[in-house]
Enzyme design. Structure first.
Site, PDB file in Angstrom:
ATOM      1  N   CYS A   1     -21.941  22.160   0.013  1.00 22.44           N
ATOM      2  CA  CYS A   1     -22.312  22.875  -1.083  1.00 22.44           C
ATOM      3  C   CYS A   1     -23.580  22.490  -1.489  1.00 22.44           C
ATOM      4  O   CYS A   1     -24.676  21.905  -0.436  1.00 22.44           O
ATOM      5  CB  CYS A   1     -21.426  22.569  -2.206  1.00 22.44           C
TER       6      CYS A   1
ATOM      7  N   HIS B   1     -13.932  -5.674   1.486  1.00 23.50           N
ATOM      8  CA  HIS B   1     -13.003  -4.671   1.967  1.00 23.50           C
ATOM      9  C   HIS B   1     -11.576  -5.144   2.492  1.00 23.50           C
ATOM     10  O   HIS B   1     -11.562  -6.262   3.218  1.00 23.50           O
ATOM     11  CB  HIS B   1     -13.714  -4.149   3.385  1.00 23.50           C
TER      12      HIS B   1
END
Length: 624
Positions: free
Chosen positions: A26, A542
């Site tokens: 987009c 993480h």
């Protein structure tokens, strides 16, 4: 970094070429349909400097890269070979609900054509403002010529929609444009203008209703969707020797006939019903309408569904010549800019101030993704303030009936389009949106403490995780065994593509901050937390390998964006048994992701060495 390199890293982070079913873009986002969403590593994506943010919406992965998205997409499409997949259907969209799929489709269709619509709308708005002020007559030749330049996009909008929809539905673009041409052929448009007949008769028995399809979008989206299936079906049943000539022949005839007799009229009906529903809401309760559309707009932009409102606005222009939804979008953008501007006075770091200021200016210009993903996503109270400001200003607009007469990008430069009876309200609305969100953000968001306000040396255990001279130490976030980064089971982490640092196989589930600094991001799946030191070193914690697929199961987070932390701060807890039962490796990775900001990373020497929480593991030398 070059666009091709960014595209390569994005593809690797979403699971590789083989994991991508479809991709499109987009105005600011790369959008992906993935075969296995669990293979996407959001932390790796966020670690790419050019990536502003990520979002997963109804199974669709969105990677926000800003207004240069088309340049990234060109490289991405080339590397994925999307141009060669036009006739390949995988049906991946069926995994999502019909409503979600419809919203995503409309957003995907309109994203690429927004620049053309916005540019033409800006010209129309400026010319309308000049005409209202008496600067130029709308009968003047100059006005007429410029109006042709601007109005062509809206008059022949089905052509633009057809080309974009063909990419989404993976069918031949020129066949799709041929369907749009049939729907806007002069025979049809002249009959609609004359209003002398209601339908043509195909073969003498099949009625072809007469409609003016100029400026409409829903009929052509449905028609191209039908074409994509018809084309593949015809190509499949015909003998190979006949396909070159007869596949397009039969496909065009069947799809064209269906578009004119069934799909187009149904699309017109649906578009009119949507527009009528919005008009009814505004007529019944302007206050309720303002609250609903104003309050939902910021989250709609954040989730990438904001383009779904565009067909309603365009239908309003086609039916009534004006629209009252676009002003709501305008107020939302101003509120987002106002809340973002207030954050400038809350942050201490100069780099952060630069990012915030840039995002606020971008919001005023109608591009709000940098503000939403780069700033407000980290300060949730500011996001709430922007939502409240948008709702209040939009309600003000709704009560006073503010409308606009041309589609225009919702930015501060769209003001000329409001010149006329609603201009004072437009000025007041901007003031309300910006000031309300700005003041609420100042009240709701606490200021960051000064850089020397955290007594790190006293609060932290061994290995302060703070700066020593020009060094930043990364301490052990848990008790466990040191693992060299090169030995982790994930190739992306092992190759240090995401960043450099260390890994640790935890002996217990309590996880503490590796450095002193500010929490910048907590991923929705709770498997990753981003931190930033006062020296500007960005650190990613993480939790586990491929644990994004667990969707938060087995993880508990004790911090939020904007929080100050140090190595004595517990930031998360991992249920190690739950993670292992799911077949995932619970190894914890602590990575410096902005390596361009550091000169050296001094690694720990001692594989499998036992670590206690707070032990110094890695030191990072800040770049001079």
């Amino acid at each position: 970094m070059r666009y091709s390199e960014v595209a390569e890293r994005v593809i690797a982070a979403v699971g590789g070429v083989g994991n991508v079913s479809n991709a499109w873009h987009c105005m600011t986002r790369l959008r992906f349909d993935l075969k296995d969403a669990g293979k996407a590593d959001l932390a790796a994506l966020e670690a790419i400097p050019e990536v502003i943010g990520t979002n997963v919406q109804n199974g669709e992965l969105q990677v926000v890269v800003g207004t240069e998205v088309e340049k990234y997409y060109e490289q991405l499409a080339d590397q994925l070979g999307l141009a060669d997949k036009a006739g390949d259907a995988d049906g991946s969209g069926a995994k999502r609900g019909w409503v979600a799929l419809a919203m995503d489709t409309v957003s995907g269709v309109f994203g690429p054509i927004v620049p053309a619509i916005a540019g033409a709308g800006m010209i129309k708005g400026l010319m309308a403002g000049l005409a209202a002020l008496g600067v130029i007559s709308n009968k003047n030749d100059t006005y007429l010529v410029i109006d042709m330049i601007a109005s062509g996009v809206f008059t022949f909008l089905p052509f633009f929609v057809a080309a974009s929809a063909a990419k989404i539905f993976k069918t031949n673009m020129f066949m799709a444009v041929a369907i749009a041409a049939a729907m806007q052929y002069p025979t049809m448009t002249a009959a609609a203008a004359a209003k002398e007949i209601s339908a043509f008769m195909l073969f003498g028995i099949v009625p072809v209703p007469v409609f003016n399809y100029a400026g409409t979008v829903i009929p052509i989206i449905f028609s191209v969707f039908a074409l994509s299936h018809i084309y593949r079906w015809v190509d499949r049943v015909l003998p190979r020797v006949l396909r070159t000539v007869f596949t397009p022949t039969f496909s065009l005839f069947i799809a064209g006939a269906l578009a004119l007799t069934v799909i187009g009229p149904i699309g017109i009906f649906l578009g009119n019903q949507l527009a009528a529903g919005v008009a009814w809401l505004f007529a019944t309760s302007p206050i309720l309408a303002g609250i609903i559309f104003g309050a939902t707009r910021p989250i709609a932009v954040f989730t990438g569904l904001h383009h779904a409102e565009t067909p309603i606005a365009l239908q309003n222009f086609a039916n009534r010549g004006w629209d009252n939804l676009m002003p709501m979008m305008f107020m939302a953008n101003m509120a987002i800019a106002g809340a973002t501007a207030a954050i400038y006075f809350k942050v201490r770091n100069k780099d952060q101030k630069t990012v915030v200021a840039s995002a606020a200016v971008s919001g005023l210009l109608g591009i709000t993704e940098p503000a939403l993903f780069g700033v407000l996503a980290k300060y949730r109270r500011a996001f709430v303030a922007a939502t409240i400001g948008s709702a209040i200003a939009s309600t003000f607009f709704a009560v006073f009936g503010v409308r606009i007469y041309a589609y225009i990008l919702s930015s501060i430069f769209s003001l000329p389009a409001y010149v006329g009876p609603y201009f004072p309200f437009a000025l007041a609305g901007i003031a309300i949106a910006i000031s309300t969100s700005f003041v609420l953000t100042l009240l709701l968001v606490p200021a960051e403490p000064a850089a020397d306000a955290t007594p790190v040396a006293e609060a932290a255990p061994q290995g302060s995780g703070g700066a020593k001279g020009d060094q930043v130490e990364l301490v052990a976030v848990a008790r466990g065994a040191f693992v060299p980064l090169e030995q982790v089971s994930d190739a992306v982490f092992a190759s240090k593509t995401v960043g450099d640092g260390y890994a640790l196989q935890p002996a217990d589930g309590d996880v503490y901050a590796p450095v002193s600094g500010t929490v910048t991001v907590v991923f929705p799946t709770k498997h990753a937390i981003g931190l930033k030191t006062d020296d500007g070193v960005e650190v990613l914690v993480h939790l586990g390998i491929d644990t994004v697929s667990l969707k938060g199961e087995g993880f508990e987070v004790f911090c939020a964006p904007g929080d100050r932390v140090n190595p004595s701060t517990r930031i998360a807890r991992v249920d190690l048994d739950s993670v292992r039962r799911a077949g995932k490796d619970p190894v914890i990775l602590v990575l410096v992701t902005n390596l361009g900001k550091v000169s050296t990373v001094n690694e720990f020497d001692g594989a499998d060495a036992a670590l206690q929480r707070g032990d110094s593991v890695v030191s990072v030398s800040a770049a001079v």
